[in-house]
Each structure stands twice: as C-alpha cells, then as structure tokens.
Design an enzyme around this catalytic site. Structure first.
Site, PDB file in Angstrom:
ATOM      1  N   HIS A   1      -3.220 -12.260  -2.337  1.00 17.47           N
ATOM      2  CA  HIS A   1      -3.349 -11.340  -1.202  1.00 17.47           C
ATOM      3  C   HIS A   1      -2.030 -11.402  -0.454  1.00 17.47           C
ATOM      4  CE1 HIS A   1      -5.496 -10.060   2.768  1.00 17.47           C
ATOM      5  NE2 HIS A   1      -4.800  -9.089   2.212  1.00 17.47           N
ATOM      6  N   ASP A   2      -1.385 -10.272  -0.285  1.00 19.16           N
ATOM      7  CA  ASP A   2      -0.031 -10.275   0.258  1.00 19.16           C
ATOM      8  C   ASP A   2       0.060 -10.972   1.612  1.00 19.16           C
ATOM      9  OD1 ASP A   2      -1.329  -8.213   1.634  1.00 19.16           O
ATOM     10  OD2 ASP A   2      -0.081  -6.622   0.797  1.00 19.16           O
ATOM     11  N   THR A   3      -0.994 -10.902   2.408  1.00 16.76           N
ATOM     12  CA  THR A   3      -0.953 -11.594   3.704  1.00 16.76           C
ATOM     13  C   THR A   3      -0.919 -13.102   3.524  1.00 16.76           C
ATOM     14  OG1 THR A   3      -2.204  -9.780   4.688  1.00 16.76           O
ATOM     15  CG2 THR A   3      -2.048 -11.812   5.959  1.00 16.76           C
TER      16      THR A   3
ATOM     17  N   ALA B   1       0.810  -1.218   0.000  1.00 20.10           N
ATOM     18  CA  ALA B   1       0.000   0.000   0.000  1.00 20.10           C
ATOM     19  C   ALA B   1       0.841   1.266   0.000  1.00 20.10           C
ATOM     20  CB  ALA B   1      -0.930  -0.002   1.212  1.00 20.10           C
TER      21      ALA B   1
ATOM     22  N   GLY C   1       7.512  -5.554   7.121  1.00 15.95           N
ATOM     23  CA  GLY C   1       8.302  -4.369   7.430  1.00 15.95           C
ATOM     24  C   GLY C   1       8.346  -4.026   8.906  1.00 15.95           C
TER      25      GLY C   1
ATOM     26  N   SER D   1       4.480   1.031  -0.965  1.00 17.79           N
ATOM     27  CA  SER D   1       5.584   0.856  -1.915  1.00 17.79           C
ATOM     28  C   SER D   1       5.421  -0.474  -2.622  1.00 17.79           C
ATOM     29  CB  SER D   1       6.946   0.913  -1.207  1.00 17.79           C
ATOM     30  OG  SER D   1       7.123  -0.213  -0.362  1.00 17.79           O
ATOM     31  N   GLY D   2       6.071  -0.593  -3.760  1.00 19.50           N
ATOM     32  CA  GLY D   2       6.095  -1.846  -4.501  1.00 19.50           C
ATOM     33  C   GLY D   2       7.520  -2.302  -4.704  1.00 19.50           C
ATOM     34  N   ARG D   3       7.691  -3.599  -4.944  1.00 19.14           N
ATOM     35  CA  ARG D   3       9.006  -4.176  -5.142  1.00 19.14           C
ATOM     36  C   ARG D   3       8.936  -5.213  -6.253  1.00 19.14           C
ATOM     37  NH1 ARG D   3       7.560  -2.883  -0.481  1.00 19.14           N
ATOM     38  NH2 ARG D   3       6.040  -4.538  -0.495  1.00 19.14           N
TER      39      ARG D   3
ATOM     40  N   ASN E   1      -7.941  -7.613  11.230  1.00 15.57           N
ATOM     41  CA  ASN E   1      -7.184  -6.487  10.690  1.00 15.57           C
ATOM     42  C   ASN E   1      -7.019  -5.421  11.768  1.00 15.57           C
ATOM     43  OD1 ASN E   1      -7.051  -6.463   7.381  1.00 15.57           O
ATOM     44  ND2 ASN E   1      -8.732  -7.693   8.163  1.00 15.57           N
TER      45      ASN E   1
END
Length: 475
Positions: free
Chosen positions: A236-238, A13, A406, A15-17, A296
């Site tokens: 979903h990143d999680t 949300a 992070g 940054s991207g990598r 959440n």
C-alpha cells in the site's frame, strides 16, 4: 555492507513511476527511469483500471532500467489500495479491475451491513467506513466471484505476473476490510459470515519478506539477470510513504498527500473504540508490526479534477501561476467539506464546489484562482482536523507534521496546513513512497540494517525537507 541497486514500481492513482535507487551507508540516490499516466477508463458498464497497460508500462520501465543499471538486486511494487483482479482456476485474469470510484458499490454496502453490523465490522477490521472498501466491492461483484479462484490486490497482481507467486502483502491486505486488525491475519469469521470462498484470498506475507525470483519469461523480456527477486514491501503506497517520513522520533503526524491525503500517526496497536469508529479513523498495518492510524481525506483529487475540467473547456490553466495568485489572496475565503460524497466521482468539480459554497451560505469562487484557494484552504482545514482527532483518539502528543508525497511540492498547501494545525510542517520528500519501498528492499537484502528509525535517519540525511512554521493570519 556494500551499495546495492533496487527498483520500485510505484503505481499511483494518476501516474506510475519506475524508479531506480542506489542505496548504501549514507547513500540514497533516486532516478526516475520511466513515468506513465494512469487513471480511470469509463466504459458503458462502469469505471475500470487499464491494468494490462500498467503492467506493460512496468515491463518497459524495467527494461529501461536494466539499460541504465544491469546489476539490480531486487524489485518491489506498491500501489493504491482496495482494488483487485480476479483469477480463474487457470490463473487467467477475469476482466479488468473495477476502479474504486465506480458507483456499483452502494448495493454492496447494504448487503454487507445486512450480515455484519457496522459496529461489529469495526471491532474486527478497524477500518474507516469508505463505500469502496474491498469488502463492499466484493458484495457488488458476487456474479463474477462464481468463476474466481483467487483475488489479488493490484500490486500483488502485478507481482504475480512478474514472479508467478500469489501472495497478499499485509499492509494492503489490511485495507480490504477482511483482515483482523489485532492479529494481521485474515478474519476467518468475517470471510465465513460474508459467504466468501475460504481460499479466495492469498496467503499473507509481511513487508520485508522475499516473495520469489522474477520469472524467466519476464527476465527474457526485460533483461533482468537471473536471481533478481521480487520483495514484499509496504505495497500500500501509504505504508511505504510512512517509512519514507524523515522523522527524528515519535510525536509526529504524517500527511501522505497525492490524489488522496492520508493523515495520521504511527502506533504500536490498533484503536478500536466506539469513539474511533465515530471519528471514521482507520487502523491499517504498517512496517515492522506498526499500525497506521489515520483518516482518508479527499486530497488533491479536487484540484486535479478541476484542472482537468478547465483543460477540457479549453482554458489550459497554468498551475504554477494559479498557485502564485491564490497565495496572494487574503485569508477568510470559503471552506467546504472536501470529504462530502459528491466530490468522489470524476466530473465537473468546479460546479460541485460552487454548489457546496452555496449550501453553506459562503461566497462562490468567481474564477480559477479563487477555486484553487478554496480547495487548498479546505484541504488544510481537513488535514488539521484529522491531526487533532488523531492526537485526541490515540493519546499520542504531536509536535510536528510531516507532509510527504506530491502535495509537498505545493508550498501554499504546506503553509496553509501549518497555519491550520498551529504546528510546524516539514514538506518532503516528494518520492517518499518510492523511498520507503527501496529502503525495505535494501534492508531485506542486507544492504541496510536496523529498525525503522535507522531507515528514517538515512532519509533525513539524504532528503532533508523544508520547514513551514505556522504564521499568524492577518485579519
């Protein structure tokens, strides 16, 4: 089995990598090839994502990756949940996707609940009530839906542009509020009750399935070789982050901590009880048929927005120095409800935190150091409450908490969470999401084998975390 190279496009949300991974027996090497900013774009009519810019950044990252490693076997995309793009009958995007923090969804909540009661929604989809769940966004988007043929969630939209394939990956689809929590398929009943077109939603694919080859157009632009495939992972990143948790066995809780803090346990079946709904716990799909049973929590958003506010005010805060000074403060400072709705939109976060302290009769922080400590104490308390609720509601005994993402770089947050939980916290890996992404790809392509525990064994061997034992607080 031989080593293989895989690419994870991991879109967060803030940054991207684009990350290159070399994976094999006893090997899991990650290299961040490209990092780029992300965030809400405010226009006169609302808050949006710059999804076209994100796609361009992904393409640039793929091109940079090919320059480093031409022999890539697969690519996969993961991102945040709930947000989507709409395609017209010709497959053309109907405007930029709205950002989930846009305030248009309040009317959507009312509209949905007028048709399907909150109790019935939970019985079917098992989702924590959040005002930005896709089902509520769709109710607020009724005018745009008239011209839409297909809805694609953000990682599926990026994947569509990469491959031409329209799919809905299961783990992210489970955040929409339109998936049946018990079956993992779209709920035809909910879709019909809400008046949505039956074909608006793409066919479900499971994490680990091959979606299709990267298109010739994208190969020409990036240099990817013919035969490179787009793979379904926990989009979903999680879901990918939970794969990357270095747990040795059951009995763990996880906190995937970034802009949001996702706190929960891994289960074999959903928990759809009234007590679970009252506790605002969600049942989302995980890898290999598992359920991510979690809550959440607002996460580091409060800290990120506070830092942004101070920077705009000309203060240029040094986060490392703020954290060091915050750690030296005595315990017992104010603890606020980080999930209060006033903290959801972007803006002047320190003023809202000060108002929350006044509301509970607590001392208002007087400087950035005290604000940072208040935020981290409050997050740790919220994380601990969610861990205790997950244990109580699921019946699963928890002996250790894994904090990944992070937030695991924040030693003060990890220690405060251990103290609040009364359990050891293992911090790391930071790139758990990208790790989970590439591990599922590697297994799909035959570079790795085994169940999710075999994948986690490799994480534990190659990316050991730091343990924070709970400490007695001094009065």
């Amino acid at each position: 089995m031989v080593d293989g190279s895989f690419v994870a496009a991991d879109l967060g949300a803030s940054s991207g990598r684009v990350i290159l991974a070399r994976v094999g027996a006893g090997r899991l090497d990650l290299r961040e090839v490209r990092r780029f900013r992300n965030g809400p774009v405010r226009l006169p009519d609302g808050l949006y994502w710059d999804v076209l810019g994100l796609y361009q950044d992904v393409l640039t990252g793929l091109r940079d990756t090919v320059a480093v490693e031409p022999a890539i076997l697969g690519v996969a995309v993961d991102s945040w949940a709930v947000d989507y793009g709409l395609l017209d009958p010709d497959g053309v995007l109907l405007g930029n996707p709205h950002h989930y923090r846009d305030d248009r969804t309040a009317a959507g909540v009312t509209d949905v609940h007028s048709v399907v009661s909150p109790e019935r929604l939970y019985e079917v989809n098992g989702l924590q009530h959040l005002p930005f769940n896709t089902v509520f966004q769709l109710a607020a988007d009724s005018s745009r839906l008239a011209g839409a043929r297909r809805l694609l969630l953000v990682p599926d939209l990026i994947g569509y542009w990469l491959s031409g394939c329209e799919v809905a990956e299961e783990t992210n689809a489970s955040t929409t509020g339109l998936l049946d929590a018990s079956t993992g398929n779209w709920s035809e009943q909910l879709i019909g009750q809400l008046g949505l077109a039956p074909n608006l939603l793409a066919p479900i694919v499971r994490a680990g399935e091959r979606i299709g080859p990267i298109s010739a157009t994208v190969r020409a632009e990036t240099g990817l070789a013919a035969g490179v495939e787009l793979t379904a992972v926990g989009s979903h990143d999680t879901a990918s982050a939970v794969v990357g948790v270095p747990a040795a066995g059951p009995g763990f809780a996880y906190i995937s901590c970034g802009t949001w803090g996702l706190v929960g346990v891994e289960l074999a079946a959903p928990v759809l009880t009234a007590a679970s709904r009252a506790a605002n716990f969600t049942n989302e799909r995980g890898i290999d048929g598992s359920i991510r049973y979690l809550r959440n929590v607002m996460g580091l958003w409060l800290l990120q927005e506070s830092l942004r506010h101070w920077t705009l005010a000309g203060a240029a805060p040094d986060l490392t120095g703020l954290l060091t000074a915050a750690a030296a403060l005595p315990p017992g400072g104010p603890v606020i409800d980080v999930d209060a709705p006033q903290f959801l939109p972007p803006g002047d976060m320190p003023s809202r935190i000060a108002a929350a302290c006044v509301g509970i009769g607590a001392r208002v922080p007087q400087n950035p150091v005290e604000f940072v400590r208040c935020i981290l104490d409050s997050l740790a308390a919220a994380f601990a409450a969610a861990v205790r609720d997950a244990e109580r509601l699921s019946g699963q005994s928890i002996t250790v908490v894994h904090l990944v993402g992070g937030g695991s770089q924040n030693a003060l947050l990890c220690q405060l969470t251990a103290d609040a939980c009364g359990l050891p916290v293992i911090g790391g890996p930071v790139e758990a999401t990208a790790i989970g992404n590439v591990l599922v790809q590697a297994r799909t392509h035959g570079v790795l084998s085994g169940d999710i525990w075999a994948l986690r064994d490799l994480v534990r061997q190659t990316h050991p975390g730091r343990t924070y034992p709970p400490q007695l607080r001094q009065p």
